[in-house]
Motif scaffolding. Sequence first.
Motif, PDB file in Angstrom:
ATOM      1  N   THR A  16       0.708  -1.378   0.067  1.00  0.00           N
ATOM      2  CA  THR A  16      -0.368   0.522  -0.354  1.00  0.00           C
ATOM      3  C   THR A  16       0.817   1.693   0.129  1.00  0.00           C
ATOM      4  OG1 THR A  16      -0.418  -0.524   2.624  1.00  0.00           O
ATOM      5  CG2 THR A  16      -1.709  -1.352   1.324  1.00  0.00           C
ATOM      6  N   ARG A  17       2.021   0.760   0.153  1.00  0.00           N
ATOM      7  CA  ARG A  17       3.187   2.262  -0.072  1.00  0.00           C
ATOM      8  C   ARG A  17       2.970   2.836  -1.792  1.00  0.00           C
ATOM      9  NH1 ARG A  17       8.398   3.198   0.720  1.00  0.00           N
ATOM     10  NH2 ARG A  17       9.139   4.827   1.925  1.00  0.00           N
ATOM     11  N   SER A  18       2.534   3.838  -1.408  1.00  0.00           N
ATOM     12  CA  SER A  18       3.343   4.192  -2.997  1.00  0.00           C
ATOM     13  C   SER A  18       4.182   5.227  -3.040  1.00  0.00           C
ATOM     14  CB  SER A  18       2.157   5.141  -3.742  1.00  0.00           C
ATOM     15  OG  SER A  18       2.375   5.768  -4.467  1.00  0.00           O
ATOM     16  N   ARG A  19       5.213   5.020  -4.270  1.00  0.00           N
ATOM     17  CA  ARG A  19       6.415   6.041  -4.120  1.00  0.00           C
ATOM     18  C   ARG A  19       5.857   7.396  -5.411  1.00  0.00           C
ATOM     19  NH1 ARG A  19      11.543   4.613  -2.611  1.00  0.00           N
ATOM     20  NH2 ARG A  19      10.870   1.372  -1.339  1.00  0.00           N
ATOM     21  N   ASP A 130      17.104   7.482   8.380  1.00  0.00           N
ATOM     22  CA  ASP A 130      16.236   7.952   7.382  1.00  0.00           C
ATOM     23  C   ASP A 130      14.060   7.723   7.654  1.00  0.00           C
ATOM     24  OD1 ASP A 130      14.336   5.679   6.055  1.00  0.00           O
ATOM     25  OD2 ASP A 130      15.703   5.839   4.485  1.00  0.00           O
ATOM     26  N   LYS A 131      13.983   6.969   9.372  1.00  0.00           N
ATOM     27  CA  LYS A 131      12.883   6.530   9.334  1.00  0.00           C
ATOM     28  C   LYS A 131      11.618   6.223   8.498  1.00  0.00           C
ATOM     29  CE  LYS A 131      14.967   7.086  14.048  1.00  0.00           C
ATOM     30  NZ  LYS A 131      14.987   6.043  14.222  1.00  0.00           N
ATOM     31  N   ALA A 135      10.967  13.813   5.294  1.00  0.00           N
ATOM     32  CA  ALA A 135      11.392  14.911   6.045  1.00  0.00           C
ATOM     33  C   ALA A 135      12.471  14.579   6.205  1.00  0.00           C
ATOM     34  CB  ALA A 135      10.749  15.508   7.601  1.00  0.00           C
ATOM     35  N   SER A 136      13.005  13.559   7.385  1.00  0.00           N
ATOM     36  CA  SER A 136      13.432  12.851   8.625  1.00  0.00           C
ATOM     37  C   SER A 136      14.891  12.574   7.169  1.00  0.00           C
ATOM     38  CB  SER A 136      13.640  11.321   8.453  1.00  0.00           C
ATOM     39  OG  SER A 136      12.227  11.840   9.500  1.00  0.00           O
ATOM     40  N   ALA A 137      14.517  12.048   6.002  1.00  0.00           N
ATOM     41  CA  ALA A 137      15.084  12.431   5.318  1.00  0.00           C
ATOM     42  C   ALA A 137      16.447  12.728   4.269  1.00  0.00           C
ATOM     43  CB  ALA A 137      15.041  11.060   3.595  1.00  0.00           C
ATOM     44  N   GLN A 138      15.049  13.902   3.828  1.00  0.00           N
ATOM     45  CA  GLN A 138      15.617  14.981   3.685  1.00  0.00           C
ATOM     46  C   GLN A 138      16.807  15.955   4.848  1.00  0.00           C
ATOM     47  OE1 GLN A 138      12.080  17.633   3.518  1.00  0.00           O
ATOM     48  NE2 GLN A 138      12.343  17.260   1.205  1.00  0.00           N
ATOM     49  N   ALA A 139      16.405  15.629   5.810  1.00  0.00           N
ATOM     50  CA  ALA A 139      17.658  16.262   7.452  1.00  0.00           C
ATOM     51  C   ALA A 139      18.947  14.792   6.790  1.00  0.00           C
ATOM     52  CB  ALA A 139      16.898  15.508   8.778  1.00  0.00           C
ATOM     53  N   ASP A 161      15.630   9.232  -3.068  1.00  0.00           N
ATOM     54  CA  ASP A 161      14.875  10.231  -3.036  1.00  0.00           C
ATOM     55  C   ASP A 161      15.263  11.730  -2.748  1.00  0.00           C
ATOM     56  OD1 ASP A 161      14.793   8.581  -5.253  1.00  0.00           O
ATOM     57  OD2 ASP A 161      12.639   9.204  -6.075  1.00  0.00           O
ATOM     58  N   PRO A 162      14.781  12.323  -1.714  1.00  0.00           N
ATOM     59  CA  PRO A 162      14.852  13.559  -1.457  1.00  0.00           C
ATOM     60  C   PRO A 162      15.860  13.832  -0.239  1.00  0.00           C
ATOM     61  CG  PRO A 162      12.864  12.398   0.039  1.00  0.00           C
ATOM     62  CD  PRO A 162      13.454  10.915  -0.486  1.00  0.00           C
ATOM     63  N   TRP A 163      16.668  12.532  -0.043  1.00  0.00           N
ATOM     64  CA  TRP A 163      18.345  13.224  -0.015  1.00  0.00           C
ATOM     65  C   TRP A 163      19.088  12.929  -0.951  1.00  0.00           C
ATOM     66  CZ3 TRP A 163      21.837   9.010  -0.371  1.00  0.00           C
ATOM     67  CH2 TRP A 163      21.434   7.950  -0.614  1.00  0.00           C
ATOM     68  N   LEU A 164      18.972  12.368  -1.502  1.00  0.00           N
ATOM     69  CA  LEU A 164      19.805  12.270  -3.333  1.00  0.00           C
ATOM     70  C   LEU A 164      19.782  13.635  -3.624  1.00  0.00           C
ATOM     71  CD1 LEU A 164      21.011  10.736  -5.309  1.00  0.00           C
ATOM     72  CD2 LEU A 164      18.860   9.871  -6.562  1.00  0.00           C
ATOM     73  N   LYS A 165      18.649  14.277  -3.786  1.00  0.00           N
ATOM     74  CA  LYS A 165      18.008  15.381  -4.532  1.00  0.00           C
ATOM     75  C   LYS A 165      18.904  16.291  -3.741  1.00  0.00           C
ATOM     76  CE  LYS A 165      13.672  14.143  -6.398  1.00  0.00           C
ATOM     77  NZ  LYS A 165      12.119  14.526  -6.578  1.00  0.00           N
TER      78      LYS A 165
END
Length: 446
Positions: A16-19, A130-131, A135-139, A161-165
């Motif tokens: 159910t988790r969409s990317r 990244d939890k 937002a945690s991944a961006q952090a 993707d959040p931290w890669l970007k």
Amino acid sequence: MHISSSRLPLRRACPTRSRGHLSRSGGRARAGLSAVALAVAVATGVAACGGSSGGGGGSTGGAAKSDSSLLGPAKAATGTPVKVGWVSTGRTQAVDTSGEIRAAQAVVDYANAHLGGLHGHKIELVPCEDKSIPASAQACGNQFLREKVSVVAAGSPGQTDPWLKIVAPAGIPVALNLVATQASLSTKDTFIWGNPLGSFGTPAAFARDKKLTSAAVFVIDVPAASEPAKQLIPPFFANAGTKAEVIAIPPGTADMTPQVQTAQKNKPAMYHVIGDPTFCASAIKAIKALGITAPITALDRCIGADHGASIPGGFSGVNIIAQANVDPSTPEFKLFDAVLKAYGKGLKFDAISMSGYQGMLGLVRGVNSVPGTDASPAAIATALHTMPPTTYPLGGGATFQCNGKANSVSPNICSTTGFIADSDKEGTLTNFRSLDTTGIFKLGAS
């Protein structure tokens, strides 16, 4: 004795988790590439959706006692420290993959003592969790910028993707073991050691190897599984000279006899099963109950905690598609076992520790395969782009090379590695082997 995969808590997909939808853009993303990010949920079992405890769990299933001489002679890193960022899902209410960080640190300690670190520099790991939260991944990305890391590595994190970007525009290369998102497949100086598409292409290679001309593929009907299966399996099997019919079946279907009977009207020469242990058990049970003798292939995550008890005859005769060669008799597994025993501080063999080990050692081997002492971000990226074929950790002798030519689906994928193994009734895997996947992983023109 061989590894019992029932002792290996394989990471499981989150249906159910969409990317999110992935667009095709920029020439490097070829036809069907949008399916790949969804495929990773099935192909690698995203860490964010499940896993073992940070303590490791599991065992080497009777592997020989670790031999410290396998670590090689001492070769301490003497250069100035180089910081390597490491991303893992970590510990959440739903999952604990902190063992992945511990495995990465074990590789760092091993490399600093026996491999000369990274280009001669002592490696300092900068871990971040990244939890499974963007937002945690961006952090994490911002932390890596502050820490001035030279490269960011990971096994199979829940958020990429959040931290890669954040780090990529700063010129920091990214090294991953098994990840396939739009950003990771198309961002410059991103390297993926393993083959996240093996779940779809390796059975096609099996069909070609056995000269089978048709296949029926049963896949659990959730978007993260059925959509990429429908897009990737037909062309991969076609490249193998085999026609494949993809049949999506709703999760929770206890009796799949009607679906198998319908598929059997076309007399497929093999069956492939993609799903969780319950789904796979229902599919294999129905195939066997109808007296079908065609070969069956299934993913390693099909083997659950019940050891195939609900299947008449269990997994006997089923060919298992695996993400790593964990035969204890292989030199790569013996090294893995020795590294964990020497530097893992009690960490045991399981899918989580395996992911951390492959991700970190892949980086060390790739960079160190190219002569030099420069450990700057640019030098690391150049080394990885120009590296020769290099032994893939836990690859049973398989190699990876990041010259952009290994896998036509994306230049960032560094191998077409895929493994298949025989299984006994309870899911104990033996006879691990790599198949020739030449020409399999192609999707045609965009």
